[in-house]
Design a protein around this motif. Structure first.
Motif, mmCIF file in Angstrom:
data_model
loop_
_atom_site.group_PDB
_atom_site.id
_atom_site.type_symbol
_atom_site.label_atom_id
_atom_site.label_comp_id
_atom_site.label_asym_id
_atom_site.label_seq_id
_atom_site.Cartn_x
_atom_site.Cartn_y
_atom_site.Cartn_z
ATOM 1 N N GLN A 21 7.013 35.332 -28.537
ATOM 2 C CA GLN A 21 6.247 34.776 -27.427
ATOM 3 C C GLN A 21 6.498 35.572 -26.148
ATOM 4 N N GLU B 278 11.201 27.841 -20.235
ATOM 5 C CA GLU B 278 10.124 27.134 -20.927
ATOM 6 C C GLU B 278 9.634 27.937 -22.131
ATOM 7 N N ASN C 25 12.177 27.639 -24.930
ATOM 8 C CA ASN C 25 12.142 26.294 -25.526
ATOM 9 C C ASN C 25 10.932 26.135 -26.445
ATOM 10 N N GLU C 26 9.776 26.624 -26.000
ATOM 11 C CA GLU C 26 8.567 26.575 -26.821
ATOM 12 C C GLU C 26 8.748 27.405 -28.087
ATOM 13 N N LEU D 277 8.631 26.020 -31.963
ATOM 14 C CA LEU D 277 7.672 26.548 -32.929
ATOM 15 C C LEU D 277 8.384 27.146 -34.139
#
Length: 103
Positions: free
Chosen positions: A26, A51, A54-55, A59
């Protein structure tokens, strides 16, 4: 699905099904990346990157659980996370563990 970072679950006898993993890469969009680079000049928490990570962990965990469910697992034990920078502002996160079925 039970997820633990230990190699056992109290009161359960486990049958190991195999290694399961999930991963993602990401990044934040260029605007947030530039804003965060300015933040490094004054110090403090880089909230946009926090953030993002964490995402990415969420996932990667979801994908690991899906792989375990496909094997018919009741739980994943000994879960670990690893991350690596792929390029400036982008990171790979991998979640892995052992899929198990209760006897």
């Amino acid at each position: 699905m039970i997820l633990v970072n230990t190699d056992y679950i109290t009161g359960k006898e486990l049958e190991m099904l195999g290694l399961v993993r999930g991963s993602t890469i990401q990044s934040k969009h260029i605007g947030k990346d530039i804003a965060q680079s300015f933040k490094t000049l004054v110090g403090g928490e880089l909230k946009a990157y926090n953030e993002m990570m964490n995402e990415a962990r969420a996932l990667a965990t979801k994908r690991m659980v899906e792989e375990a469910e496909a094997l018919g697992a009741d739980a994943v034990v000994n879960i670990r996370y690893a991350s690596a920078a792929v390029m400036q502002g982008a990171a790979e996160v991998i979640a892995y563990g052992t899929a198990v079925k209760f006897k």
